[in-house]
Design a protein around this motif. Structure first.
Motif, PDB file in Angstrom:
ATOM      1  N   ALA A 326     -42.645   1.900 -10.288  1.00 22.33           N
ATOM      2  CA  ALA A 326     -43.370   0.768 -10.217  1.00 22.33           C
ATOM      3  C   ALA A 326     -43.893   0.786  -8.450  1.00 22.33           C
ATOM      4  O   ALA A 326     -45.055   0.381  -8.254  1.00 22.33           O
ATOM      5  N   LEU A 327     -43.064   1.355  -7.823  1.00 22.73           N
ATOM      6  CA  LEU A 327     -43.433   1.412  -6.359  1.00 22.73           C
ATOM      7  C   LEU A 327     -44.666   2.152  -6.077  1.00 22.73           C
ATOM      8  O   LEU A 327     -45.659   1.994  -5.360  1.00 22.73           O
ATOM      9  N   ALA A 328     -44.690   3.518  -6.793  1.00 22.58           N
ATOM     10  CA  ALA A 328     -45.859   4.558  -6.747  1.00 22.58           C
ATOM     11  C   ALA A 328     -47.040   3.815  -7.325  1.00 22.58           C
ATOM     12  O   ALA A 328     -48.385   3.919  -6.905  1.00 22.58           O
ATOM     13  N   ALA A 329     -46.996   2.780  -8.283  1.00 26.62           N
ATOM     14  CA  ALA A 329     -48.125   2.107  -8.791  1.00 26.62           C
ATOM     15  C   ALA A 329     -48.615   1.056  -7.985  1.00 26.62           C
ATOM     16  O   ALA A 329     -49.622   0.316  -8.243  1.00 26.62           O
ATOM     17  N   GLY A 330     -48.040   0.740  -7.050  1.00 21.00           N
ATOM     18  CA  GLY A 330     -48.343  -0.304  -6.043  1.00 21.00           C
ATOM     19  C   GLY A 330     -47.466  -1.625  -6.067  1.00 21.00           C
ATOM     20  O   GLY A 330     -47.977  -2.554  -5.430  1.00 21.00           O
ATOM     21  N   ILE A 331     -46.381  -1.699  -6.737  1.00 21.32           N
ATOM     22  CA  ILE A 331     -45.503  -2.764  -6.704  1.00 21.32           C
ATOM     23  C   ILE A 331     -44.474  -2.729  -5.815  1.00 21.32           C
ATOM     24  O   ILE A 331     -43.570  -1.776  -6.039  1.00 21.32           O
ATOM     25  N   SER A 332     -44.314  -3.651  -5.096  1.00 18.73           N
ATOM     26  CA  SER A 332     -43.379  -3.707  -3.735  1.00 18.73           C
ATOM     27  C   SER A 332     -42.544  -4.940  -4.253  1.00 18.73           C
ATOM     28  O   SER A 332     -42.912  -6.014  -4.234  1.00 18.73           O
ATOM     29  N   PHE A 333     -41.322  -4.404  -4.609  1.00 21.30           N
ATOM     30  CA  PHE A 333     -40.227  -5.721  -4.951  1.00 21.30           C
ATOM     31  C   PHE A 333     -39.188  -5.923  -3.808  1.00 21.30           C
ATOM     32  O   PHE A 333     -38.642  -4.640  -3.345  1.00 21.30           O
ATOM     33  N   GLN A 334     -38.857  -7.190  -3.611  1.00 14.61           N
ATOM     34  CA  GLN A 334     -37.898  -7.523  -2.443  1.00 14.61           C
ATOM     35  C   GLN A 334     -36.953  -8.360  -2.924  1.00 14.61           C
ATOM     36  O   GLN A 334     -37.349  -9.587  -3.276  1.00 14.61           O
ATOM     37  N   SER A 335     -35.675  -8.030  -3.070  1.00 18.02           N
ATOM     38  CA  SER A 335     -34.660  -8.543  -3.976  1.00 18.02           C
ATOM     39  C   SER A 335     -34.234  -9.843  -3.326  1.00 18.02           C
ATOM     40  O   SER A 335     -34.038  -9.914  -1.835  1.00 18.02           O
ATOM     41  N   GLY A 336     -33.613 -11.136  -3.982  1.00 18.77           N
ATOM     42  CA  GLY A 336     -33.226 -12.065  -3.178  1.00 18.77           C
ATOM     43  C   GLY A 336     -31.787 -12.005  -3.186  1.00 18.77           C
ATOM     44  O   GLY A 336     -31.022 -12.784  -2.348  1.00 18.77           O
ATOM     45  N   ASP A 337     -31.221 -10.930  -3.690  1.00 14.42           N
ATOM     46  CA  ASP A 337     -29.475 -10.917  -3.532  1.00 14.42           C
ATOM     47  C   ASP A 337     -29.527  -9.654  -2.309  1.00 14.42           C
ATOM     48  O   ASP A 337     -29.323  -8.610  -2.461  1.00 14.42           O
ATOM     49  N   ARG A 338     -29.678 -10.265  -1.102  1.00 17.13           N
ATOM     50  CA  ARG A 338     -29.857  -9.462  -0.051  1.00 17.13           C
ATOM     51  C   ARG A 338     -28.650  -8.283   0.112  1.00 17.13           C
ATOM     52  O   ARG A 338     -28.733  -7.024   0.566  1.00 17.13           O
ATOM     53  N   ALA A 339     -27.465  -8.816   0.330  1.00 14.26           N
ATOM     54  CA  ALA A 339     -26.118  -7.932   0.451  1.00 14.26           C
ATOM     55  C   ALA A 339     -26.205  -6.795  -0.733  1.00 14.26           C
ATOM     56  O   ALA A 339     -25.660  -5.816  -0.319  1.00 14.26           O
ATOM     57  N   ALA A 340     -26.395  -7.178  -1.997  1.00 12.67           N
ATOM     58  CA  ALA A 340     -26.086  -6.491  -3.209  1.00 12.67           C
ATOM     59  C   ALA A 340     -27.133  -5.311  -3.329  1.00 12.67           C
ATOM     60  O   ALA A 340     -26.959  -4.279  -3.657  1.00 12.67           O
ATOM     61  N   GLU A 341     -28.587  -5.922  -2.915  1.00 10.54           N
ATOM     62  CA  GLU A 341     -29.469  -4.933  -3.378  1.00 10.54           C
ATOM     63  C   GLU A 341     -30.513  -4.725  -2.610  1.00 10.54           C
ATOM     64  O   GLU A 341     -31.520  -3.815  -2.817  1.00 10.54           O
ATOM     65  N   SER A 342     -30.568  -5.379  -1.329  1.00  9.29           N
ATOM     66  CA  SER A 342     -31.775  -5.170  -0.233  1.00  9.29           C
ATOM     67  C   SER A 342     -31.371  -4.312   0.773  1.00  9.29           C
ATOM     68  O   SER A 342     -32.400  -3.810   1.248  1.00  9.29           O
ATOM     69  N   ILE A 343     -30.335  -4.144   1.271  1.00  9.50           N
ATOM     70  CA  ILE A 343     -29.889  -3.834   2.467  1.00  9.50           C
ATOM     71  C   ILE A 343     -28.861  -2.446   2.288  1.00  9.50           C
ATOM     72  O   ILE A 343     -28.138  -2.572   1.061  1.00  9.50           O
ATOM     73  N   PHE A 344     -29.005  -1.449   3.140  1.00  8.01           N
ATOM     74  CA  PHE A 344     -27.909  -0.436   3.209  1.00  8.01           C
ATOM     75  C   PHE A 344     -27.044  -0.634   4.334  1.00  8.01           C
ATOM     76  O   PHE A 344     -27.342  -0.128   5.233  1.00  8.01           O
ATOM     77  N   ALA A 345     -25.865  -1.301   4.187  1.00  7.82           N
ATOM     78  CA  ALA A 345     -25.109  -1.737   5.071  1.00  7.82           C
ATOM     79  C   ALA A 345     -24.813  -0.911   6.233  1.00  7.82           C
ATOM     80  O   ALA A 345     -24.927  -1.067   7.357  1.00  7.82           O
ATOM     81  N   PRO A 346     -24.353   0.420   5.695  1.00  2.78           N
ATOM     82  CA  PRO A 346     -23.678   1.344   6.773  1.00  2.78           C
ATOM     83  C   PRO A 346     -24.928   2.170   7.713  1.00  2.78           C
ATOM     84  O   PRO A 346     -24.843   2.547   8.818  1.00  2.78           O
ATOM     85  N   LEU A 347     -26.355   1.752   7.009  1.00  2.22           N
ATOM     86  CA  LEU A 347     -27.313   2.678   7.803  1.00  2.22           C
ATOM     87  C   LEU A 347     -28.063   1.745   9.022  1.00  2.22           C
ATOM     88  O   LEU A 347     -27.916   0.586   8.698  1.00  2.22           O
ATOM     89  N   PRO A 348     -28.595   2.362   9.811  1.00  3.72           N
ATOM     90  CA  PRO A 348     -29.162   1.578  10.952  1.00  3.72           C
ATOM     91  C   PRO A 348     -30.518   1.001  10.607  1.00  3.72           C
ATOM     92  O   PRO A 348     -31.036   0.968   9.630  1.00  3.72           O
ATOM     93  N   LEU A 349     -30.754  -0.018  11.373  1.00  7.69           N
ATOM     94  CA  LEU A 349     -31.884  -0.910  11.177  1.00  7.69           C
ATOM     95  C   LEU A 349     -33.258  -0.157  10.897  1.00  7.69           C
ATOM     96  O   LEU A 349     -33.953  -0.616   9.738  1.00  7.69           O
ATOM     97  N   VAL A 350     -33.463   0.796  11.652  1.00  8.92           N
ATOM     98  CA  VAL A 350     -34.670   1.447  11.466  1.00  8.92           C
ATOM     99  C   VAL A 350     -34.943   2.214  10.045  1.00  8.92           C
ATOM    100  O   VAL A 350     -35.807   2.424   9.487  1.00  8.92           O
TER     101      VAL A 350
END
Length: 832
Positions: A326-350
């Motif tokens: 989906a991403l390769a086809a041009g669909i960018s999805f941003q989940s509403g469940d930020r803690a579980a699906e959107s962020i990688f907690a141990p990794l830095p901001l960048v």
């Protein structure tokens, strides 16, 4: 606007005096005085990163302040004591919730009462009916949507009838219907005399509920006001320190444009079939009451829960619907469940920011530091991200700043279709406007934007069209500029559609619960079948197998592995593990060769003392290393292995020393060919299994294994539970060592080394997971029995040792893989 300069001392609510808190490079709070009186709602507002959540967590005991005091109902609270704060009557509903997703609603409620030694209400169903929650008590929390989880979080806090209630963004994930219901609950609690601290970015909501309002900016109180003395623009100016434009960005509704996203007969778990389209340059909203399939549809666009239908991007069908395609086809999805699906907690901001940037970060898959810094600087300026460094962990940021990082990703890689779930959830007023401008700018550049939001005013002000959903289908399409009132009316008109599907939803819920219960028993059933088939086959090929002496020997050989597997299962349920079990077993055998020459009273007394000392010292040493000193569990238990093994070698450099021959006789006695010790092992496994699923300690053990942070937040300290687990594991190893001693008859310093890997194999076969929370004591025992059966059968079948080892590994891989597939299907059935 009238500022309240002085406040009377408050002795019966919550009072914070002179509270300060700093992080590296950031002063989160500076000499803050704050209080909330019984029978009032005191709102706390401020920008993301202003210190609101820090203040809430200090009051709740989650964080320890650098300076200052906290008192609840007139009593001082020890710094960082969650349990004491809760026992004094302060309950908190966190924005990111303190619920254990893998437990049921009922278990989460029970855990909350158990953690502070309060008796559970006799009827939890009746308790929840008082809050009119739209889900059954036996539903697994992971099966609930974000709004339902947030409502449960608030209801759980209120169920304790608290003296003080801290609500951190309680309506951020709620639609208008559930938000209205929550406001009603808040008013009831206030009328009952509860002191309520209310944190929210929805200022009109604050106006309706709050008796007082305090503004926090840059960690400093900027004023406390009566709610009848302020308007929204003035408060926002105090929050951000400057006048802020609070209007939606002006846009011209597109009248032409090619369709960039089209779905036809789209269906999946919890939605469909439905069809919709979004043109380039258009912002289209998805609206509906909580739980009507709108989030599932957005997730289905990247393959999560998608079962049927067609997706086209710029007219080209998406052949294989999964996130990377989906991403390769041009669909960018941003989940509403930020803690579980959107962020990688141990990794830095960048790293979080550039997670979808691909080749833009550098050539040949190599990220160039200069480009990463440039990307971060650009995003920080555009969205006002407050961070000390692009390399600090994203978990150190406020929820609002985390959301900005997530929503900044698409700006670094302009997609054809931008799909956003709850874009402004937990975001302050100024950042909200920044996000609206980002979405509008994306549409102005030809991107097709699809947005789901529980905020009807947001959809009305931002979107060109709105699809209204009910029971997983599109019930209405609102064309052209619309109003909040029109969207709300569409919810009401769709209510009948939602009710019609109630029977189907009930059946689906029942099926999912049945599948969930079955999947947890798959290891036990599978192992029982494997043991039966292997025994029948071996018996058909060998006349020796079914003889009494052989079966007795098989069960005696199962004893050491069975006891140590039960101990290992206990600590793995808590989220830990112990590699030192083999060395502990060896030391136990050595100790027996020194202290147990016979079964006389003096020998038994010496031996029991030595065995207890070994278990306590080894378990406590591991607990100190892992729990207090935060040493990695692998490193810590390998170090312990070396020390314990060294002690065994010093005590018994060469095999020697006789162990009481009567011990072998005692272990062999039993009923028929079944040794009494094996019956004791079976009884212990069954008792532990019942305790795991019925006892308070078993619930705490699973909760810590599944989610240590959530358990800590309700007062059940994960470090204590895991430390107990390590001690129990050491006791299991000692019991296993005693069984080995009965088999060897002499002291040997390396006899336990061969049990370490089989022990892990047994618990994995029994359904355990290194992540914690999962597993079965009966399953671990069956795993040990199966491995012993494999050792017993292969010589009788003339199977070479190499082939046995290969079969051993293959069976383990197949078993673990099967359980993993079952868990994925279970999660798929819940729409995760």
């Amino acid at each position: 606007m009238t500022t309240v300069v002085t406040q009377p001392m408050v002795e019966t609510g919550v009072v914070l005096r002179g509270v300060s808190k700093s992080y590296p490079g950031v002063k989160a709070l500076s000499d803050v005085d704050f209080d909330c009186r019984p029978g009032e709602v005191h709102a706390l507002v401020g920008e993301n990163g202003s210190g609101k959540s820090t203040l809430i967590k200090i009051a709740a005991g989650v964080l320890t302040p650098d300076a200052g005091t906290v008192s609840i109902a007139g009593q001082s609270v020890a710094r960082g004591s969650i349990k004491q704060a809760r026992k004094l009557g302060l309950m908190t509903a966190y924005q990111d919730t303190a619920l254990v997703a893998e437990l049921t609603v009922e278990e989460n409620l029970a855990l909350s009462f158990d953690a502070i030694d309060e008796p559970r209400p006799p009827d939890l169903r009746k308790l929840l009916r008082r809050f009119d929650l739209p889900f059954p008590i036996n539903a697994t929390v992971s099966a609930l949507g974000p709004g339902a989880r947030q409502l449960l979080e608030v209801a759980r806090a209120m169920s304790h009838q608290p003296k003080v209630l801290l609500l951190d963004e309680p309506t951020a994930a709620l639609d208008m219907r559930l938000a209205g219901h929550l406001e009603h609950l808040v008013r009831e609690a206030r009328n009952d005399g509860t002191a309520i601290v209310y944190v929210s970015h929805r200022l009109e909501e604050v106006r309706r509920l709050a008796d007082r309002l305090t503004v926090l900016r840059d960690g400093v109180i900027r004023g406390t006001h009566d709610t009848n003395t302020w308007d929204v623009d003035d408060i926002v100016e105090l929050m951000v320190g400057a006048p802020t434009e609070l209007e939606f960005p002006p846009r011209v509704t597109p009248t032409t444009g090619a369709v960039r996203l089209e779905v036809r007969d789209f269906a999946g778990a919890g939605y469909g079939p439905l069809s919709m389209s979004v043109r380039g340059g258009e912002i289209v909203g998805v609206a509906g009451a909580e739980g009507n399939g709108q989030r599932a549809v957005l997730r289905g666009l990247i393959g999560a829960g998608h079962e049927a239908g067609e997706i086209l991007v710029d007219g080209a069908p998406l052949r294989r619907n999964r996130p990377d395609k989906a991403l390769a086809a041009g669909i960018s999805f941003q989940s509403g469940d930020r803690a579980a699906e959107s962020i990688f907690a141990p990794l830095p901001l960048v790293d979080n920011l550039t997670a979808q940037s691909g080749s833009a970060m550098g050539p040949l898959g190599v990220a160039r530091l200069q480009r990463l810094r440039a990307m971060f600087v650009l995003a920080s300026r555009q969205f006002g991200i407050v961070a000390a460094s692009p390399f600090q962990p994203i978990s150190a940021l406020s929820g609002g700043n985390q959301q900005k990082i997530v929503l900044a990703r698409p700006t670094l890689r302009q997609p054809k279709v931008l799909v956003v779930d709850e874009p402004t959830q937990g975001v302050d007023a100024r950042a909200r406007m920044d996000i609206y401008r980002m979405l509008a700018d994306a549409a102005d550049h030809g991107v097709a934007v699809l947005v789901n939001s529980s905020d009807s005013s947001e959809l009305a002000g931002l979107c060109d069209r709105v699809y209204v959903m009910s029971r997983g289908r599109i019930s209405q399409e609102l064309e052209g500029p619309t109003t909040e009132a029109e969207i709300v009316r569409s919810f009401v008109s769709a209510a009948g559609v939602e009710e019609d599907g109630g029977g189907q939803a009930a059946v689906s819920s029942f099926v999912n619960r049945a599948l969930g219960g079955l999947s947890s028993r798959i290891p036990i059933v599978a192992l029982a079948v494997l043991c039966t088939l292997m025994a029948l086959y071996t018996g058909s090929q060998s006349d020796v197998f079914w003889t009494g002496p052989n079966l007795a020997n098989l069960l005696l050989l199962t004893l050491p592995l069975g006891f140590v597997a039960l101990g290992q299962q206990y600590t793995m349920l808590s989220g830990g593990f112990d590699l030192s079990i083999g060395a502990t077993m060896s030391l136990t055998v050595v100790a027996a060769s020194i202290t147990l020459p016979d079964l006389g009273p003096l020998s038994l007394l010496r031996s029991v003392g030595a065995f207890l000392l070994i278990a306590l010292v080894v378990g406590a040493f591991n607990a100190v290393l892992i729990g207090l000193l935060k040493v990695n569990a692998i490193v810590a238990t390998i170090a312990t292995t070396g020390i314990v093994q060294g002690v065994a070698i010093v005590l018994r450099p060469e095999p020697g020393g006789f162990i009481a021959p009567e011990l072998t006789t005692a272990f062999s006695q039993g009923v028929g060919f079944i040794p009494g010790a094996f019956l004791l092992l079976v009884a212990l496994a069954v008792a532990l299994e019942v305790w795991l699923h019925r006892g308070r300690g078993g619930l705490a053990l699973r909760a810590v294994g599944f989610d240590a942070q959530a358990s800590d937040r309700v007062g059940r300290r994960a470090v204590i539970v895991r430390s107990v687990g390590l001690v129990v594991c050491a006791f299991g190893a000692v019991l296993g060592g005693i069984c080995v001693a009965s088999l060897t008859g002499i002291g040997t310093n390396d006899v336990g080394g061969g049990y370490t890997l089989p022990c892990f194999a047994a618990v994995f076969l029994g359904g355990a997971a290194l992540s914690g929370g999962r597993g079965s004591f009966v399953g671990a025992l069956l795993g040990a029995l199966f491995l012993s059966l494999l050792d017993n059968a292969t010589p009788l079948l003339d199977v070479p040792n190499g082939a046995k080892q290969a079969a051993y590994g293959l069976i383990l891989i197949v078993a673990v893989g099967s359980y993993a597939v079952a868990e994925r299907r279970r999660g798929h059935g819940r729409g995760r």
